[in-house]
Design a protein around this motif. Sequence first.
Motif, PDB file in Angstrom:
ATOM      1  N   THR A  62       0.850  -1.196   0.000  1.00  0.00           N
ATOM      2  CA  THR A  62       0.000   0.000   0.000  1.00  0.00           C
ATOM      3  C   THR A  62       0.882   1.241   0.000  1.00  0.00           C
ATOM      4  OG1 THR A  62      -1.793  -1.133   1.120  1.00  0.00           O
ATOM      5  CG2 THR A  62      -1.784   1.263   1.263  1.00  0.00           C
ATOM      6  N   HIS A  63       1.909   1.250   0.866  1.00  0.00           N
ATOM      7  CA  HIS A  63       2.842   2.380   0.911  1.00  0.00           C
ATOM      8  C   HIS A  63       3.593   2.512  -0.406  1.00  0.00           C
ATOM      9  CE1 HIS A  63       1.915   3.212   5.004  1.00  0.00           C
ATOM     10  NE2 HIS A  63       2.475   2.112   5.488  1.00  0.00           N
ATOM     11  N   GLU A  64       3.965   1.374  -0.996  1.00  0.00           N
ATOM     12  CA  GLU A  64       4.665   1.395  -2.280  1.00  0.00           C
ATOM     13  C   GLU A  64       3.768   2.011  -3.359  1.00  0.00           C
ATOM     14  OE1 GLU A  64       7.199  -1.749  -4.886  1.00  0.00           O
ATOM     15  OE2 GLU A  64       5.130  -2.304  -4.482  1.00  0.00           O
ATOM     16  N   ALA A  65       2.491   1.626  -3.372  1.00  0.00           N
ATOM     17  CA  ALA A  65       1.558   2.161  -4.371  1.00  0.00           C
ATOM     18  C   ALA A  65       1.362   3.662  -4.164  1.00  0.00           C
ATOM     19  CB  ALA A  65       0.219   1.423  -4.292  1.00  0.00           C
ATOM     20  N   ALA A  85       4.485   5.363  -5.390  1.00  0.00           N
ATOM     21  CA  ALA A  85       4.508   5.351  -6.858  1.00  0.00           C
ATOM     22  C   ALA A  85       3.567   6.416  -7.415  1.00  0.00           C
ATOM     23  CB  ALA A  85       4.132   3.971  -7.380  1.00  0.00           C
ATOM     24  N   ALA A  86       2.396   6.564  -6.779  1.00  0.00           N
ATOM     25  CA  ALA A  86       1.440   7.588  -7.229  1.00  0.00           C
ATOM     26  C   ALA A  86       2.037   8.984  -7.045  1.00  0.00           C
ATOM     27  CB  ALA A  86       0.124   7.450  -6.467  1.00  0.00           C
ATOM     28  N   LEU A  87       2.727   9.187  -5.913  1.00  0.00           N
ATOM     29  CA  LEU A  87       3.371  10.485  -5.681  1.00  0.00           C
ATOM     30  C   LEU A  87       4.485  10.730  -6.691  1.00  0.00           C
ATOM     31  CD1 LEU A  87       3.544  10.598  -1.776  1.00  0.00           C
ATOM     32  CD2 LEU A  87       2.101  12.002  -3.279  1.00  0.00           C
ATOM     33  N   LEU A  88       5.279   9.698  -6.980  1.00  0.00           N
ATOM     34  CA  LEU A  88       6.341   9.840  -7.977  1.00  0.00           C
ATOM     35  C   LEU A  88       5.762  10.133  -9.347  1.00  0.00           C
ATOM     36  CD1 LEU A  88       8.787   7.008  -6.907  1.00  0.00           C
ATOM     37  CD2 LEU A  88       9.182   9.475  -6.761  1.00  0.00           C
ATOM     38  N   ASP A  89       4.643   9.470  -9.652  1.00  0.00           N
ATOM     39  CA  ASP A  89       3.971   9.696 -10.923  1.00  0.00           C
ATOM     40  C   ASP A  89       3.473  11.135 -10.981  1.00  0.00           C
ATOM     41  OD1 ASP A  89       3.081   8.798 -13.465  1.00  0.00           O
ATOM     42  OD2 ASP A  89       1.046   8.605 -12.665  1.00  0.00           O
ATOM     43  N   MET A  90       2.893  11.615  -9.855  1.00  0.00           N
ATOM     44  CA  MET A  90       2.406  12.983  -9.793  1.00  0.00           C
ATOM     45  C   MET A  90       3.588  13.942  -9.939  1.00  0.00           C
ATOM     46  SD  MET A  90       0.360  14.993  -6.748  1.00  0.00           S
ATOM     47  CE  MET A  90      -0.610  13.565  -6.399  1.00  0.00           C
ATOM     48  N   ASP A  91       4.714  13.626  -9.278  1.00  0.00           N
ATOM     49  CA  ASP A  91       5.912  14.453  -9.366  1.00  0.00           C
ATOM     50  C   ASP A  91       6.405  14.518 -10.809  1.00  0.00           C
ATOM     51  OD1 ASP A  91       7.941  16.055  -8.104  1.00  0.00           O
ATOM     52  OD2 ASP A  91       9.315  14.349  -8.373  1.00  0.00           O
ATOM     53  N   GLU A  92       6.357  13.364 -11.502  1.00  0.00           N
ATOM     54  CA  GLU A  92       6.771  13.333 -12.906  1.00  0.00           C
ATOM     55  C   GLU A  92       5.863  14.217 -13.752  1.00  0.00           C
ATOM     56  OE1 GLU A  92       7.060  10.110 -16.514  1.00  0.00           O
ATOM     57  OE2 GLU A  92       7.514   9.413 -14.494  1.00  0.00           O
ATOM     58  N   HIS A  93       4.540  14.144 -13.487  1.00  0.00           N
ATOM     59  CA  HIS A  93       3.599  14.986 -14.234  1.00  0.00           C
ATOM     60  C   HIS A  93       3.854  16.467 -13.951  1.00  0.00           C
ATOM     61  CE1 HIS A  93       1.312  11.830 -16.071  1.00  0.00           C
ATOM     62  NE2 HIS A  93       1.011  11.283 -14.915  1.00  0.00           N
ATOM     63  N   LEU A  94       4.152  16.803 -12.689  1.00  0.00           N
ATOM     64  CA  LEU A  94       4.439  18.198 -12.344  1.00  0.00           C
ATOM     65  C   LEU A  94       5.722  18.668 -13.034  1.00  0.00           C
ATOM     66  CD1 LEU A  94       3.492  18.267  -8.555  1.00  0.00           C
ATOM     67  CD2 LEU A  94       2.257  19.321 -10.465  1.00  0.00           C
ATOM     68  N   ASN A  95       6.726  17.793 -13.098  1.00  0.00           N
ATOM     69  CA  ASN A  95       7.961  18.153 -13.807  1.00  0.00           C
ATOM     70  C   ASN A  95       7.694  18.399 -15.287  1.00  0.00           C
ATOM     71  OD1 ASN A  95       9.656  18.095 -11.592  1.00  0.00           O
ATOM     72  ND2 ASN A  95      10.184  15.940 -11.854  1.00  0.00           N
ATOM     73  N   LEU A  96       6.863  17.551 -15.892  1.00  0.00           N
ATOM     74  CA  LEU A  96       6.524  17.743 -17.306  1.00  0.00           C
ATOM     75  C   LEU A  96       5.754  19.041 -17.509  1.00  0.00           C
ATOM     76  CD1 LEU A  96       5.520  14.107 -18.320  1.00  0.00           C
ATOM     77  CD2 LEU A  96       7.566  15.358 -19.032  1.00  0.00           C
TER      78      LEU A  96
END
Length: 165
Positions: free
Chosen positions: A121-124, A127-138
């Motif tokens: 659950t913590h990993e997911a 991962a969602a936060l990293l994905d959000m971070d990637e979207h914010l970087n883009l």
Amino acid sequence: VVTKHAQTVPDHLYNERFQIKTGDLLIALSGATTGKNGIYYGEKFIMQNQRVGNLKITDPQAILEGYRNFFIRNSQMAILKLAYGGAQPNINAGLIEGLPLPLAPLEEQREIVRRLDALLTHEAEAAALLDMDEHLNLLEQSILARAFRGELGTRDPADAPAVIG
């Protein structure tokens, strides 16, 4: 397990031995997906296809579903190493049954599953936060690119809101 492209089987071909039920753990026995596995969570009536294994628990007093699921997920690479055949790897039930399964008492299995579920659950969430971070970087890169091209801050005066006062 995705059933989106599953084929319909006529009622007269029904065989209870091949029925897949919610919670069953399925594993690919041959081809490019050999060793890949998934749990069926659907409510729809479906039957098992050739070269798909259904790892059923025969003694629920010995092993919990969650414990079995984590063990098989963790053993996917070991299962693939056992595969035989040239261009199309294959495994069979005997190879899977031969895997050494460390069986803890049921209470320890429950605790292991609880902890692994919490970690996943913590990993997911991470991962969602990293994905959000990637979207914010883009998004940031896109805004900077527009700014350097002079596309930000330029607005047609006709589109500006009216100022009253």
